[in-house]
Write a protein that holds these residues in place. Structure first.
Motif, short mmCIF file in Angstrom:
data_model
loop_
_atom_site.label_atom_id
_atom_site.label_comp_id
_atom_site.label_asym_id
_atom_site.label_seq_id
_atom_site.Cartn_x
_atom_site.Cartn_y
_atom_site.Cartn_z
N ILE A 40 0.71 -1.21 -0.17
CA ILE A 40 -0.01 -0.18 -0.22
C ILE A 40 0.89 1.43 0.04
O ILE A 40 0.65 2.25 -0.89
CB ILE A 40 -0.97 -0.16 1.21
CG1 ILE A 40 -1.94 -1.25 1.13
CG2 ILE A 40 -1.60 1.36 1.43
CD1 ILE A 40 -3.15 -1.27 1.97
N GLU A 41 1.89 1.13 0.78
CA GLU A 41 2.88 2.33 0.86
C GLU A 41 3.66 2.59 -0.47
O GLU A 41 3.68 3.69 -0.98
CB GLU A 41 3.57 2.22 2.05
CG GLU A 41 4.62 3.46 2.23
CD GLU A 41 5.65 2.94 3.34
OE1 GLU A 41 6.87 3.75 3.39
OE2 GLU A 41 5.54 2.19 4.20
N HIS A 42 4.10 1.66 -1.05
CA HIS A 42 4.46 1.73 -2.42
C HIS A 42 3.74 2.32 -3.42
O HIS A 42 3.97 3.17 -4.26
CB HIS A 42 4.99 0.33 -2.98
CG HIS A 42 5.70 0.15 -4.04
ND1 HIS A 42 6.92 0.65 -4.27
CD2 HIS A 42 5.41 -0.35 -5.35
CE1 HIS A 42 7.34 0.64 -5.61
NE2 HIS A 42 6.64 0.05 -6.28
N ARG A 43 2.41 1.90 -3.43
CA ARG A 43 1.38 2.31 -4.49
C ARG A 43 1.08 3.96 -4.21
O ARG A 43 1.11 4.70 -5.10
CB ARG A 43 -0.07 1.49 -4.43
CG ARG A 43 0.32 0.17 -4.82
CD ARG A 43 -1.09 -0.63 -4.90
NE ARG A 43 -1.09 -1.87 -5.57
CZ ARG A 43 -2.16 -2.66 -5.68
NH1 ARG A 43 -3.20 -2.34 -5.16
NH2 ARG A 43 -1.77 -3.90 -6.20
N ILE A 44 1.11 4.18 -2.83
CA ILE A 44 0.99 5.77 -2.75
C ILE A 44 1.94 6.47 -3.14
O ILE A 44 2.06 7.60 -3.71
CB ILE A 44 0.62 5.70 -1.18
CG1 ILE A 44 -0.76 5.10 -0.75
CG2 ILE A 44 0.67 7.27 -0.65
CD1 ILE A 44 -1.03 5.26 0.58
N ILE A 45 3.28 6.02 -2.65
CA ILE A 45 4.37 6.62 -3.38
C ILE A 45 4.40 6.72 -4.79
O ILE A 45 4.81 7.88 -5.19
CB ILE A 45 5.75 6.10 -2.59
CG1 ILE A 45 5.59 6.35 -1.01
CG2 ILE A 45 7.01 6.67 -3.19
CD1 ILE A 45 6.83 5.66 -0.16
N ASN A 46 4.24 5.65 -5.27
CA ASN A 46 4.31 5.77 -7.02
C ASN A 46 3.26 6.62 -7.37
O ASN A 46 3.46 7.45 -8.41
CB ASN A 46 4.04 4.20 -7.43
CG ASN A 46 5.43 3.36 -7.41
OD1 ASN A 46 6.52 4.06 -7.07
ND2 ASN A 46 5.43 2.19 -7.48
N THR A 47 2.14 6.50 -7.01
CA THR A 47 0.83 7.49 -7.37
C THR A 47 1.38 8.98 -7.29
O THR A 47 1.33 9.80 -8.02
CB THR A 47 -0.21 7.13 -6.62
OG1 THR A 47 -0.68 5.78 -6.61
CG2 THR A 47 -1.47 8.13 -7.17
N ALA A 48 2.06 9.25 -5.99
CA ALA A 48 2.23 10.81 -5.63
C ALA A 48 3.59 11.06 -6.86
O ALA A 48 3.48 12.18 -7.10
CB ALA A 48 2.81 10.74 -4.51
N ILE A 49 4.52 9.95 -7.02
CA ILE A 49 5.64 10.48 -7.90
C ILE A 49 5.06 10.59 -9.45
O ILE A 49 5.36 11.36 -10.07
CB ILE A 49 6.77 9.44 -7.82
CG1 ILE A 49 7.40 9.30 -6.52
CG2 ILE A 49 7.50 9.46 -8.92
CD1 ILE A 49 8.39 8.47 -6.21
N SER A 50 4.23 9.70 -9.72
CA SER A 50 3.78 9.82 -11.05
C SER A 50 2.91 11.20 -11.15
O SER A 50 3.10 11.96 -12.26
CB SER A 50 2.81 8.53 -11.32
OG SER A 50 1.79 8.57 -10.62
N PHE A 51 2.24 11.73 -10.24
CA PHE A 51 1.40 12.67 -10.12
C PHE A 51 2.35 13.96 -10.29
O PHE A 51 2.24 15.11 -11.19
CB PHE A 51 0.58 13.01 -8.85
CG PHE A 51 -0.15 14.19 -8.94
CD1 PHE A 51 -1.29 14.30 -9.86
CD2 PHE A 51 0.11 15.20 -8.01
CE1 PHE A 51 -1.87 15.69 -9.77
CE2 PHE A 51 -0.71 16.46 -8.10
CZ PHE A 51 -1.53 16.75 -8.89
#
Length: 157
Positions: free
Chosen positions: A130-141
């Motif tokens: 979950i943390e990895h997905r949140i970080i990836n989403t924030a980075i891609s944004f």
């Protein structure tokens, strides 16, 4: 040591270390034709075995107390100690019952400990995903977002 013809030790001689002490022959009147025969009967003994003390599972109880689930492990230690007390009192049935209880409680504590470790591992993996997905989403944004304002050397346009 002096010996007569029948290999009996004379009572008047001194014995030295290493000599066998042999008693003098019994005194029989001369002319007696009595012969004494000693026969030893075989001894038949009955070996009575003490019933073997049941296992106390103390090592397993201590392990589960320290490494798995201590509330149940403490009761396992108490039951393991009870095995010795009941064996000492001669209560074999009670000792067997305490042994079974100590084993059962130790395995329950072990199962709870293993289950807790598995749940902890699953929780850690899920939280990392979950943390990895949140970080990836924030980075891609952040990477895909283009600023709407352009800057130039002279100021904003």
């Amino acid at each position: 040591m002096e010996k007569d013809t029948a290999n009996h030790v004379s009572p008047t001689t001194q014995s030295r270390p290493g000599d066998l002490a042999v008693s003098p022959p019994p005194a029989y009147p001369y002319g007696s034709s009595t012969t004494m025969v000693t026969v030893q009967q075989p001894v038949v003994g009955v070996a009575v075995q003490q019933p073997r003390a049941p296992d106390d599972y103390m090592g397993l109880a201590i392990f589960t107390t320290l490494c798995c689930f201590w509330p149940v492990g403490i009761f396992a230690i108490l039951k393991a100690r009870d095995v010795h007390k009941r064996t000492w009192q001669g209560d074999t049935a009670g000792a067997m019952d305490a042994s079974r209880s100590a084993r059962r409680l130790s395995f329950i504590a072990l199962a709870i400990g293993i289950l807790g470790i598995i749940i902890s591992i699953v929780f850690m993996v899920v939280s990392l995903v979950i943390e990895h997905r949140i970080i990836n989403t924030a980075i891609s944004f952040v990477v895909t977002e283009q600023p709407s304002v352009t800057y130039s050397v002279y100021g904003m346009h």
